[in-house]
Write an enzyme that holds these catalytic residues in place. Structure first.
Site, PDB file in Angstrom:
ATOM      1  N   HIS A 229      36.308  -3.737  25.614  1.00  0.00           N
ATOM      2  CA  HIS A 229      36.957  -2.470  25.238  1.00  0.00           C
ATOM      3  C   HIS A 229      36.824  -2.230  23.742  1.00  0.00           C
ATOM      4  CE1 HIS A 229      40.320   0.576  25.355  1.00  0.00           C
ATOM      5  NE2 HIS A 229      40.420   0.170  24.100  1.00  0.00           N
ATOM      6  N   GLU A 230      37.201  -3.228  22.949  1.00  0.00           N
ATOM      7  CA  GLU A 230      37.168  -3.060  21.490  1.00  0.00           C
ATOM      8  C   GLU A 230      35.747  -2.961  20.965  1.00  0.00           C
ATOM      9  OE1 GLU A 230      39.757  -2.294  19.975  1.00  0.00           O
ATOM     10  OE2 GLU A 230      41.181  -2.810  21.563  1.00  0.00           O
TER      11      GLU A 230
ATOM     12  N   HIS B 168      34.803   0.679  20.755  1.00  0.00           N
ATOM     13  CA  HIS B 168      35.287   1.319  19.529  1.00  0.00           C
ATOM     14  C   HIS B 168      34.455   0.877  18.326  1.00  0.00           C
ATOM     15  CE1 HIS B 168      38.670   3.062  21.531  1.00  0.00           C
ATOM     16  NE2 HIS B 168      39.318   1.924  21.733  1.00  0.00           N
TER      17      HIS B 168
END
Length: 433
Positions: free
Chosen positions: A24-25, A28
């Site tokens: 997920h990170e 980003h």
């Protein structure tokens, strides 16, 4: 041995959780760097740092509590009206705003003026914030397809498990035949256990839902049934009865209520069946709908969850479940008396479902979730475009920092809900058996 397998299942889920957070990170991080935003930190977990290493502008690390993760981008919020961080106010709400603004600029270095998050065009900020949840969606789809098409899922098949001796209404709640009950069409036709139905009324299919629908739609008809028995195909003839049977929904799942429909009179055997791509997509679409319904229904489940945690209420199977509860389920999976391949498939399904929930939850248009930042960027784009069309002055960046009081309230609600789920998971957990 059971304890060891339980621990193994928990470890596998925790590893899957950490990979999901890191993935997920990474979404980003990669898009932020793509658009030239400086990212001082990329961390998996919260609390004390267990390990870290700095590469370029970014410190990469792992923290002690595997309940989340984050990246830090400089300039998440624009400065105050005077171009600087505004002076602290005695107002607690203003303090929240300025604390958030100060944190966004605390690592500002010379030359970073062009590397601030808020200076990027709204569409770029939307991509950066959407990339994290989207990575969870990609992982969920990948895991679902791996299980559905590679391992297969347990479902009813066209193989006969047992043949009913007579016709009994579904609402009768009995298995024994009475002298007044007519003989079942399956028994009259000579259908036997272990027969595999190859075609029904001229329609060839290896899918249980298709066969079930055809039987239900053939009430009163005399139809040919081709079965495979002992390696040979035989043709039987059955006159389909009309009977009260359980209602099915649009997805072929048994639901509440009864309908009058065609009845052959046999129980389908269950087996592990690999799905094709089309069936897999349809299955995943249904799961997304179920997950959305579950999120919408969360507030209505809080009373029952509270009663399960602090009272004598039962823990419902569809009760909200946190990381601790999911880890426990992961452990239980590996203690089940099923083949190791199906244990692994169920564990992957659990991680896939977790990632699907992360995607949908993070897309809620609320700060501090990713969806809140996306909503802020879209609102800024809308009002700037409206100003341009109306030939008015550019209103400038939308100050998301002003929504921080709301974000703190939302975060507080999430924390309280998480603690409630944690207590319920410990004292009255959801069990899969």
């Amino acid at each position: 041995m059971t304890t060891l397998m339980m621990i193994l299942g928990i470890v596998i889920f925790v590893v899957g959780l950490l990979v999901s957070i890191a993935w997920h990170e990474l979404g980003h991080l990669s898009t932020a760097k793509l658009f030239g935003i400086r990212v001082p930190q990329y961390m998996v977990g919260f609390g004390p740092t267990l390990w870290s290493r700095k590469k370029g502008d970014t410190e990469y690390g792992v923290k002690a509590i595997p309940l989340g993760g984050y990246i830090r981008m400089i300039g998440m919020f624009p400065p105050g009206a005077d171009g600087k961080i505004e002076a602290r106010s005695t107002s607690p709400f203003r303090s929240m705003v300025e604390d958030a603004r100060a944190a966004a600029f605390e690592e500002l270095k010379p030359g970073d003026e062009t590397r601030l998050f808020y200076t990027r065009k709204p569409w770029k900020r939307v991509i950066v914030m959407f990339a994290g949840p989207f990575m969870n969606l990609i992982l969920a789809v990948g895991l679902f397809l791996t299980v559905l098409m590679g391992f297969g899922v347990t479902q009813q098949t066209n193989v006969v498990s047992s043949v009913s001796a007579c016709v009994i209404q579904a609402s009768a709640n009995r298995d024994d035949c009475k002298s007044s009950d007519p003989e079942s069409p399956a028994k009259a036709a000579g259908l036997q256990a272990k027969d595999k139905i190859v075609s029904f009324n001229g329609i060839t299919t290896d899918k249980w839902n298709t066969l079930s629908d055809e039987i239900r739609e053939s009430a009163g008809k005399t139809v040919p049934i081709v079965v495979e028995r002992g390696g040979e195909q035989r043709t039987l003839t059955a006159k389909i009865a009309t009977n009260q049977v359980a209602k099915k929904d649009s997805n072929g799942q048994i639901t509440d209520g009864y309908v009058n429909a065609g009845f052959l009179g046999f129980t389908a055997a269950t087996g592990v069946v690999r799905q094709d791509f089309g069936d897999s997509v349809s299955w995943m679409t249904d799961r997304v709908g179920d997950a959305v319904d579950s999120i919408v229904a969360l507030p209505s489940k809080i009373p029952a969850l509270w009663d399960a945690a602090f009272g004598d209420g039962p823990r419902e199977q569809d009760s909200p479940m946190g990381v601790v509860g999911a880890a426990r389920v992961g452990g239980e999976i590996f203690t089940m008396d099923i083949p190791a391949t199906q244990q692994l498939a169920m564990a992957l399904m659990l991680v896939a479902g977790f990632n699907l929930s992360l995607f949908l939850f993070n897309m809620l248009p609320l700060l501090p979730l990713d969806g809140g930042h996306i909503a802020g960027a879209l609102w800024e784009s809308l009002r700037r475009n409206v100003a341009r069309v109306l030939r008015r002055p550019d209103p400038g960046p939308f100050d998301v920092a002003k929504l921080m009081p709301v974000a703190y309230v939302v975060a507080g609600i999430f924390v309280c809900f998480t603690l409630l789920v944690l207590v319920a998971d410990v004292v009255n957990p959801v069990k899969i058996t």
